[in-house]
Design an enzyme around this catalytic site. Structure first.
Site, short mmCIF file in Angstrom:
data_model
loop_
_atom_site.label_atom_id
_atom_site.label_comp_id
_atom_site.label_asym_id
_atom_site.label_seq_id
_atom_site.Cartn_x
_atom_site.Cartn_y
_atom_site.Cartn_z
N ASP A 89 9.63 2.44 -25.59
CA ASP A 89 10.51 1.57 -26.38
C ASP A 89 10.35 1.84 -27.86
O ASP A 89 9.23 2.00 -28.36
CB ASP A 89 10.14 0.09 -26.13
N GLU A 136 19.99 -5.86 -18.78
CA GLU A 136 19.07 -6.98 -18.56
C GLU A 136 19.83 -8.31 -18.52
O GLU A 136 20.59 -8.62 -19.46
CB GLU A 136 18.00 -7.01 -19.68
N LYS A 158 13.77 4.41 -25.83
CA LYS A 158 14.74 3.36 -25.49
C LYS A 158 14.98 2.49 -26.71
O LYS A 158 14.04 2.14 -27.42
CB LYS A 158 14.22 2.51 -24.32
N ASP A 195 8.12 -2.61 -25.03
CA ASP A 195 7.55 -3.43 -26.11
C ASP A 195 7.24 -4.83 -25.58
O ASP A 195 6.73 -5.68 -26.31
CB ASP A 195 8.44 -3.44 -27.36
N SER A 196 7.52 -5.04 -24.29
CA SER A 196 7.03 -6.26 -23.61
C SER A 196 5.51 -6.34 -23.72
O SER A 196 4.92 -7.40 -23.48
CB SER A 196 7.44 -6.25 -22.13
#
Ligand code: KIV
Length: 266
Positions: free
Chosen positions: A86, A184, A115, A47-48
């Site tokens: 995502d 992360e 994810k 979703d970046s």
């Protein structure tokens, strides 16, 4: 000759054999074909895309429809990599909604795994997804969908209390049925400890050299981010083509040349 499909099982075998797993984000078919040509095992439709494709300030505005659209495009360029999508912000706020959203990402988008971000709060959703045969990737440490709660994009787990919570969450996620975990922006030592404690593959980003694999945002590793975080390396330097940069990334992850301790945090 067509390449062998990467599955949840192959990733587990790679962890057992001590082979590093290469992961990269992708959002369209053309880059996906190039990522495939570099032999990267896992492609994440992150979703970046909210930031790198849409120019938003965070991942929060990304919708499920947009994730399905990009996942479908990536699926068309995919050959053998495991395709992870995502679940966007608010698309898994209850276990039943998580089932609905994951089902759409798989049926309409062609994802092999979904994810989601977070620890103890997600256990029931993960259990239900796993019970329906849906592979799940967890995401701990810096949770971009919780950026406003965290007060910014900061390293997580530096305080002993927070580190213990992340370790405990990692164990609970594995017990609930996740097949892979992204860590992360956590201190290198904490990432190494969690990687050693879990039997599932742990993929780091800003988590130092000791995870089972590495993920980067595609646009970061080809130098399109004017303000890259310190854990990013631009592989498009030295007059390389994009295809050569992707290959250099895959080679560096496999050989352990990237990431080094400087690409993580104390
Ligand atoms: O959205 C994304 O690209 C991600 C990676 C940074 C792990 O979640």
């Amino acid at each position: 000759m067509s390449k062998r499909n990467i599955t949840v099982r192959s990733l587990l075998e790679m962890k057992s054999a001590g082979e590093k797993i290469c992961v990269l984000t992708s959002y369209d078919a053309s880059f996906t074909r190039m990522i495939e040509a570099a032999g990267i095992e896992v492609i994440l439709v992150g979703d970046s895309l909210g930031m790198v494709i849409q120019g938003q300030e965070s991942t929060l505005p990304v919708t499920l429809e947009e994730m399905i659209y990009h996942t479908r495009n990536v699926a068309r360029g995919r050959e053998s990599a495991l395709l992870v999508a995502d679940m966007p912000f608010m698309s898994y706020r209850s276990p039943s909604l998580a089932m609905e959203s994951a089902g759409r990402l798989m049926k309409e988008g062609g994802a092999h795994m979904v994810k989601l971000e977070g620890g103890a709060a997600q256990l029931e959703a993960i259990r239900q997804l796993a019970s329906q045969g849906i592979p799940v990737c967890g995401h701990l440490g810096l949770l971009p969908q919780s950026v406003h709660k965290l007060g910014g994009y900061r390293v997580q787990g530096r305080e002993q209390r927070d580190a213990t919570l992340i370790r405990e969450d990692a164990r609970l996620l594995q017990e609930a049925g996740v097949d892979m975990l992204v860590l992360e922006c956590v201190p290198n030592q904490l990432a190494a400890q969690i990687t050693a404690e879990l039997s599932i593959p742990v993929i780091g980003i800003g988590a130092g050299p000791d995870c089972d694999g590495q993920v980067l945002v595609l646009y970061d590793m080809i130098g399109l981010n004017p303000n890259p975080p310190r854990f990013v390396k631009n592989f498009l330097q030295s007059g390389r083509t994009i295809q050569e940069a992707l290959q250099a990334y895959a080679d560096a992850v496999r050989s352990g040349a990237f990431p080094t301790a400087e690409h993580g945090f104390e």
